[in-house]
Design a protein around this motif. Structure first.
Motif, PDB file in Angstrom:
ATOM      1  N   UNK A 378      -4.618  12.500   3.554  1.00  0.00           N
ATOM      2  CA  UNK A 378      -3.952  12.003   4.533  1.00  0.00           C
ATOM      3  C   UNK A 378      -2.148  12.284   4.264  1.00  0.00           C
ATOM      4  N   UNK A 379      -1.666  12.148   5.454  1.00  0.00           N
ATOM      5  CA  UNK A 379      -0.095  12.376   5.109  1.00  0.00           C
ATOM      6  C   UNK A 379       0.555  10.943   5.763  1.00  0.00           C
ATOM      7  N   UNK A 380       1.326  10.507   5.156  1.00  0.00           N
ATOM      8  CA  UNK A 380       2.045   9.204   5.324  1.00  0.00           C
ATOM      9  C   UNK A 380       3.622   9.745   5.668  1.00  0.00           C
ATOM     10  N   UNK A 381       4.076   9.335   6.923  1.00  0.00           N
ATOM     11  CA  UNK A 381       5.702   9.364   7.280  1.00  0.00           C
ATOM     12  C   UNK A 381       6.553   8.363   7.337  1.00  0.00           C
ATOM     13  N   UNK A 382       7.392   8.321   6.331  1.00  0.00           N
ATOM     14  CA  UNK A 382       8.279   6.951   6.113  1.00  0.00           C
ATOM     15  C   UNK A 382       9.658   7.440   6.870  1.00  0.00           C
ATOM     16  N   UNK A 383       9.718   6.890   8.063  1.00  0.00           N
ATOM     17  CA  UNK A 383      11.133   7.387   8.786  1.00  0.00           C
ATOM     18  C   UNK A 383      12.343   6.577   8.222  1.00  0.00           C
ATOM     19  N   UNK A 384      13.347   7.183   7.992  1.00  0.00           N
ATOM     20  CA  UNK A 384      14.697   7.012   7.569  1.00  0.00           C
ATOM     21  C   UNK A 384      15.770   7.144   8.768  1.00  0.00           C
ATOM     22  N   UNK A 385      16.916   6.763   8.583  1.00  0.00           N
ATOM     23  CA  UNK A 385      18.063   6.845   9.349  1.00  0.00           C
ATOM     24  C   UNK A 385      18.386   8.110   9.415  1.00  0.00           C
ATOM     25  N   UNK A 386      18.344   9.212   8.529  1.00  0.00           N
ATOM     26  CA  UNK A 386      18.559  10.487   8.299  1.00  0.00           C
ATOM     27  C   UNK A 386      17.338  11.231   8.706  1.00  0.00           C
ATOM     28  N   UNK A 387      16.094  10.728   8.821  1.00  0.00           N
ATOM     29  CA  UNK A 387      15.027  11.794   8.894  1.00  0.00           C
ATOM     30  C   UNK A 387      13.792  11.175   8.354  1.00  0.00           C
ATOM     31  N   UNK A 388      12.633  11.750   8.268  1.00  0.00           N
ATOM     32  CA  UNK A 388      11.315  11.366   7.641  1.00  0.00           C
ATOM     33  C   UNK A 388      11.302  11.813   6.306  1.00  0.00           C
ATOM     34  N   UNK A 389      10.368  10.908   5.425  1.00  0.00           N
ATOM     35  CA  UNK A 389       9.859  11.391   4.225  1.00  0.00           C
ATOM     36  C   UNK A 389       8.616  11.719   4.467  1.00  0.00           C
ATOM     37  N   UNK A 390       7.946  13.044   3.982  1.00  0.00           N
ATOM     38  CA  UNK A 390       6.554  13.437   4.233  1.00  0.00           C
ATOM     39  C   UNK A 390       6.096  13.211   3.018  1.00  0.00           C
ATOM     40  N   UNK A 391       4.869  12.157   3.141  1.00  0.00           N
ATOM     41  CA  UNK A 391       4.215  11.872   1.931  1.00  0.00           C
ATOM     42  C   UNK A 391       2.910  11.998   1.868  1.00  0.00           C
ATOM     43  N   UNK A 392       2.630  13.111   1.305  1.00  0.00           N
ATOM     44  CA  UNK A 392       0.771  13.478   1.038  1.00  0.00           C
ATOM     45  C   UNK A 392       0.402  12.431   0.163  1.00  0.00           C
ATOM     46  N   UNK A 393      -0.878  11.587   0.550  1.00  0.00           N
ATOM     47  CA  UNK A 393      -1.521  10.790  -0.364  1.00  0.00           C
ATOM     48  C   UNK A 393      -2.259  11.381  -1.339  1.00  0.00           C
ATOM     49  N   UNK A 394      -2.071  10.734  -2.518  1.00  0.00           N
ATOM     50  CA  UNK A 394      -2.778  11.414  -3.773  1.00  0.00           C
ATOM     51  C   UNK A 394      -3.764  10.179  -4.477  1.00  0.00           C
ATOM     52  N   UNK A 395      -3.550   8.931  -3.919  1.00  0.00           N
ATOM     53  CA  UNK A 395      -4.555   8.014  -4.307  1.00  0.00           C
ATOM     54  C   UNK A 395      -4.610   7.154  -3.271  1.00  0.00           C
ATOM     55  N   UNK A 396      -5.800   6.667  -3.017  1.00  0.00           N
ATOM     56  CA  UNK A 396      -6.093   5.837  -1.925  1.00  0.00           C
ATOM     57  C   UNK A 396      -7.354   4.718  -2.399  1.00  0.00           C
ATOM     58  N   UNK A 397      -6.793   3.474  -2.876  1.00  0.00           N
ATOM     59  CA  UNK A 397      -7.755   2.502  -3.415  1.00  0.00           C
ATOM     60  C   UNK A 397      -7.328   1.301  -2.873  1.00  0.00           C
ATOM     61  N   UNK A 398      -8.142   1.097  -1.476  1.00  0.00           N
ATOM     62  CA  UNK A 398      -7.964  -0.368  -0.878  1.00  0.00           C
ATOM     63  C   UNK A 398      -8.211  -1.428  -1.750  1.00  0.00           C
ATOM     64  N   UNK A 399      -7.677  -2.642  -1.735  1.00  0.00           N
ATOM     65  CA  UNK A 399      -8.153  -3.857  -2.595  1.00  0.00           C
ATOM     66  C   UNK A 399      -9.665  -4.130  -2.085  1.00  0.00           C
ATOM     67  N   UNK A 400     -10.269  -4.703  -3.148  1.00  0.00           N
ATOM     68  CA  UNK A 400     -11.565  -4.728  -2.789  1.00  0.00           C
ATOM     69  C   UNK A 400     -12.012  -6.208  -2.556  1.00  0.00           C
ATOM     70  N   UNK A 401     -13.235  -6.968  -2.120  1.00  0.00           N
ATOM     71  CA  UNK A 401     -13.211  -8.282  -2.016  1.00  0.00           C
ATOM     72  C   UNK A 401     -13.508  -8.964  -3.253  1.00  0.00           C
ATOM     73  N   UNK A 402     -13.734  -8.021  -4.390  1.00  0.00           N
ATOM     74  CA  UNK A 402     -13.932  -8.693  -5.904  1.00  0.00           C
ATOM     75  C   UNK A 402     -12.658  -8.788  -6.366  1.00  0.00           C
ATOM     76  N   UNK A 403     -11.518  -8.956  -5.771  1.00  0.00           N
ATOM     77  CA  UNK A 403     -10.357  -9.104  -6.264  1.00  0.00           C
ATOM     78  C   UNK A 403      -9.822  -8.104  -7.292  1.00  0.00           C
TER      79      UNK A 403
END
Length: 521
Positions: A378-403
């Motif tokens: 996936x691709x994340x776009x973090x927008x700044x006052x001068x334009x966006x950072x284009x950030x391809x996701x390399x690690x996607x680990x949501x926090x799990x219920x097991x803490x």
């Protein structure tokens, strides 16, 4: 004659360890003093750096590491210890001052122009220069004294006749007693100092595209030395006037750089704390050279030769290619569960809080973040006052219920300019805005804590191609930390406000469940 030379040599040896003399730029330095003092101070500096290096890293700091002329080769070692890195830079400056002072006086003692002592400021060239100075014989000072006396007698013999006290000679007497033209000397000194800094700046930035050691270290010292020498060429003015002169020279240089489109006001102001002290030290050196040398000795050739060293030094800049990946971490504790924080991390709404003053001056500030897709790829776009950072996701680990901790990591495929420069030219893009500061990758780490809280850590890895990197890192790291704080504080507020909104519903559900249990009983 031999006895006189021996007496002079013994006097040199007797004052060798008078440390206050090390910083002087007036007075001769013999081969013995130059070699012994130079080797002794280098050994002392190496042993101190070796001790600090071993204590911090547990590894050996080799003599080759120490002799490496590029300061940036040490930046990677010191990156984990920013306070130590800045302390090391400040610790190095007095040794540089001593080396320049001793080399200027040793060159003069060998019968050369003292201007060649400033060759110490050119990497690689300085090693050859020190080796030559260590073996070059000193001139015979006794013969020099006789020659100086003979020249003084000749000068007196051909001097214009003395002015009489006759009333008709009053006008001529006033001309002869006229004070040196200090404003004219100051204007000439400021003009030539400006010319050196601006011409070298244009060559370095727009021709060679190098923001290097020569631009920010060597050039201000040599420009200050030339200004100081020209200012004091016909009369030794005071140090207070010299300090004001160098300040005016720097201000005029910066105004001219801004006017010709060399750079913008923000970067010039950021460079000012580095350039002003260095150029003032150069001014002291130039004043000492001008005052110490006899008036009949013309040092213009040496001065011009020193100017020609600067383009040579710029050609050596590409050898300093030690790009190091730096890291900045910022942490906040959020009173909300990790799964709720995760929702804000992957994409957060617009930040409405008023930005800090330095963001309002033109430094790029974060505004919002959005994401296209889900998971790795996936691709994340973090927008700044001068334009966006284009950030391809390399690690996607949501926090799990097991803490277990959650982690979102990404590369930076594209980034906007780090600032909007203040410049009279529309659309001016100095090269450093493209590759002077480059963000390489980043991540968010979410660690569940007791009490339904989350520790959120934001990390950025970046590199700098503006030298000396230890100085510019001192600007970059706090700026990145401020960007982190703006984002993390916004996420913290969003998560905690949502938690507060959910409290009434949770309480109502709890009361309902309690009532149902009571009825069942």
């Amino acid at each position: 004659m031999d006895e006189t030379a021996s007496d002079i040599e013994r006097q040199d040896e007797s004052v060798l360890f008078h440390w206050t003399r090390w910083f002087w730029i007036d007075g001769p330095v013999s081969r013995y003093e130059y070699v012994v003092l130079g080797f002794g101070l280098a050994l002392l500096k190496y042993l101190i750096e070796l001790s600090v290096f071993v204590i911090l890293t547990g590894r050996f700091f080799t003599p080759l590491n120490f002799l490496n002329p590029w300061l940036n080769s040490k930046a990677g070692v010191l990156d984990a210890y920013p306070a130590v890195a800045m302390g090391w830079l400040l610790f190095t400056l007095p040794f540089v001052a001593i080396a320049v002072s001793m080399s200027v006086r040793r060159a003069a003692d060998a019968g050369w122009s003292p201007w060649w002592g400033l060759s110490m400021l050119v990497p690689i060239v300085n090693f050859a220069f020190m080796a030559i100075l260590s073996i070059a014989p000193g001139r015979d000072r006794a013969l020099d004294a006789i020659a100086d006396e003979e020249r003084a007698q000749v000068s007196t013999a051909f001097a214009p006749p003395a002015i009489s006290d006759h009333p008709n000679d009053a006008f001529t007497r006033r001309l002869s007693e006229r004070e040196p033209d200090q404003p004219a000397a100051a204007m000439a000194a400021i003009g030539i100092g400006c010319a050196v800094q601006v011409i070298v700046g244009l060559l370095s930035v727009w021709v060679f595209r190098e923001y290097g050691f020569v631009l920010f270290f060597t050039t201000p010292i040599i420009a200050g030395a030339i200004s100081g020498a020209v200012y004091n060429r016909h009369c030794a003015f005071g140090l207070g006037g010299l300090f004001g002169l160098i300040a005016l020279m720097n201000i005029a240089s910066f105004a001219l750089m801004l006017g010709v489109g060399l750079d913008g006001a923000i970067c010039l102001l950021m460079a000012f704390p580095l350039l002003w002290p260095l150029s003032f030290f150069g001014g002291l050196a130039g004043r000492a050279i001008s005052v110490a040398r006899l008036r009949y000795r013309d040092e213009r050739r040496g001065m011009i030769g020193t100017m020609l060293l600067l383009p040579l030094a710029i050609l050596l800049e590409p050898f300093d290619d030690h790009r190091v990946l730096h890291r900045v971490d910022t942490t906040v504790v959020i009173n909300a569960p990790a799964d709720r924080v995760w929702e804000q991390v992957i994409a957060f709404p617009e930040i409405t809080e008023r930005p800090a003053w330095f963001f309002r001056l033109g430094i790029a500030a974060p505004i919002r973040a959005r994401i296209d897709g889900e998971g790795v790829g996936a691709c994340r776009y973090c927008e700044f006052t001068t334009g966006p950072f284009v950030e391809p996701i390399t690690v996607w680990l949501p926090p799990s219920p097991s803490s277990k901790a959650g982690r979102l990591a990404f590369d930076v495929a594209e980034q906007p300019q780090p600032m909007r420069e203040w410049t009279p030219f529309s659309g001016l893009h100095p090269p450093h805005l493209e590759d002077g500061f480059v963000s390489r990758r980043g991540q968010f780490l979410l660690e569940p804590m007791p009490g339904n809280r989350t520790r959120l850590t934001g990390t950025t890895w970046y590199d700098i191609d503006v030298r000396p990197r230890l100085y510019w890192q001192a600007w970059a790291a706090p700026t990145i930390h401020a960007i982190h704080c703006r984002v993390l504080d916004h996420i913290k507020r969003g998560c905690e406000e949502r938690s507060m909104e959910l409290i009434p519903a949770v309480l109502e559900r709890s009361r309902s469940e309690t009532g149902e249990l009571s009825n069942a009983r």
